[in-house]
Enzyme design. Structure first.
Site, short mmCIF file in Angstrom:
data_model
loop_
_atom_site.label_atom_id
_atom_site.label_comp_id
_atom_site.label_asym_id
_atom_site.label_seq_id
_atom_site.Cartn_x
_atom_site.Cartn_y
_atom_site.Cartn_z
N HIS A 1 13.79 9.56 3.49
CA HIS A 1 12.65 9.35 2.38
C HIS A 1 13.29 9.88 0.93
O HIS A 1 13.67 10.67 1.09
CB HIS A 1 11.88 10.02 2.31
CG HIS A 1 11.04 8.93 2.34
ND1 HIS A 1 10.03 7.11 1.83
CD2 HIS A 1 9.96 9.61 1.29
CE1 HIS A 1 9.20 7.34 0.97
NE2 HIS A 1 9.00 8.44 0.63
N ARG B 1 7.10 -9.41 15.65
CA ARG B 1 8.63 -8.24 15.72
C ARG B 1 9.19 -7.93 16.83
O ARG B 1 10.07 -7.37 16.37
CB ARG B 1 7.29 -7.35 15.23
CG ARG B 1 6.87 -7.14 13.42
CD ARG B 1 6.32 -6.10 12.46
NE ARG B 1 5.61 -6.31 11.43
CZ ARG B 1 6.86 -6.49 10.33
NH1 ARG B 1 7.76 -5.48 10.66
NH2 ARG B 1 5.73 -6.12 9.11
C1 GRF Z 1 17.61 4.99 -0.81
O1 GRF Z 1 16.73 5.85 -1.45
C2 GRF Z 1 16.41 5.92 0.21
O2 GRF Z 1 16.70 7.02 0.14
C3 GRF Z 1 16.18 4.41 0.88
O3 GRF Z 1 16.75 4.11 0.65
C4 GRF Z 1 17.42 4.04 -0.25
C5 GRF Z 1 18.75 3.26 0.40
O4 GRF Z 1 19.61 3.54 -0.79
N1 GRF Z 1 15.49 5.01 2.26
P1 GRF Z 1 20.84 3.03 0.27
O5 GRF Z 1 21.44 1.63 0.79
O6 GRF Z 1 21.31 3.87 1.60
O7 GRF Z 1 22.23 2.87 -0.98
#
Ligand code: GRF
Length: 198
Positions: free
Chosen positions: A115, A71
Site C-alpha cells: 500500500h 465475488r
Molecule cells: C502501487 O503504488 C501499489 O502500492 C498500489 O498500486 C500501485 C501498483 O503499481 N497498491 P504497480 O502496478 O506495481 O506499478
C-alpha cells in the site's frame, strides 16, 4: 545440508505491474527464498502480463466481469488456478479488487499486499494527494499481511520518504514507488524465510 525449497509465489495485478517486476527481478537471485511461478490478473489488458511473459513466467487472466456481482465465484476461479500451480504465497501488487473474507481466509498469513502510504495513515485510494493535502512531513509505503479489512493487517516492512516543500503528487508518487520496489522484495523474503509471521 540441502537448502529449503523455494516458496512458490503468485503475483496478482490489475495494471502496469512495476512491483511485480521488482519481485521478479529479486527472485532471479539464486539465494532468494521464493520464485514467482504465476502472474494472475483480473484485467486482460494489464501491462504487467507482457512483462511477466517476457520473463518466462506463466500468466493467467480471470476477468471479474465474467462473474457479475458474484465475488465468491470470481475468487473460486482464482483459487482453482492458484491450487493448480501449488502456490504457497500470494502477493497482491496493484490488484484492484476487494477480496471476501472467504478468499482472505484461504490465504491467512500467506497473502501480502503493498500500500502506498505509511499505514495506518491514508488507507484507500489517492494516498499521495491526501498526504500532501494533510501537510504530512513523512510519507511512504507499507507491505502487510492481508486481513478481511482493507489496508489493515500486520505490517511486515515499511519504508519512509520525507515530503519535500515543492513536491507534487507525481514527484511524491515517484519517490514512494522507488521505496515500494525496495521493500516488497524484502518483505517477501522475510515471509518466505518464515521470519515474519502475522
Ligand atoms: C502501487 O503504488 C501499489 O502500492 C498500489 O498500486 C500501485 C501498483 O503499481 N497498491 P504497480 O502496478 O506495481 O506499478
Amino acid at each position: 545440508m540441502s537448502a529449503a525449497p523455494r516458496k512458490r509465489v503468485a503475483v496478482l495485478i490489475s495494471g502496469r505491474g512495476s512491483n511485480m517486476t521488482a519481485l521478479i527481478e529479486a527472485a532471479k537471485a539464486p539465494d532468494y527464498p521464493a520464485e514467482i511461478v504465476l502472474v494472475m490478473s483480473n484485467v486482460p489488458e494489464a501491462g504487467g502480463l507482457a512483462t511477466a511473459q517476457a520473463n518466462g513466467i506463466a500468466t493467467c487472466v480471470v476477468d471479474h466481469r465474467a462473474f457479475g456481482k458474484d465475488r465468491e465465484a470470481f475468487e473460486h476461479a482464482m483459487q482453482d488456478v492458484l491450487a493448480t500451480y501449488h502456490i504457497d504465497i500470494v502477493c497482491l501488487a496493484g490488484f484492484m479488487r476487494l477480496l471476501t473474507p472467504w478468499f482472505v481466509g484461504q490465504w491467512q498469513g500467506r497473502m501480502l499486499n503493498i500500500h502506498p502510504a505509511l499505514l495506518p495513515a491514508f488507507k484507500g485510494l489517492d494516498t499521495h494527494a491526501r498526504a500532501l493535502a494533510a501537510g504530512a512531513t513523512q510519507h511512504g509505503a507499507t507491505v502487510h499481511f492481508v486481513v478481511p479489512e482493507m489496508d489493515a493487517g500486520p505490517i511486515i516492512v515499511q519504508g519512509a520518504v520525507d515530503v519535500l516543500p515543492d513536491d507534487t503528487e507525481a514527484t511524491l508518487a515517484a519517490r514512494v514507488l522507488a521505496v515500494e520496489h525496495r521493500i516488497y522484495p524484502e518483505a517477501l523474503r522475510r515471509v518466505a524465510e518464515d521470519r515474519s509471521k502475522p
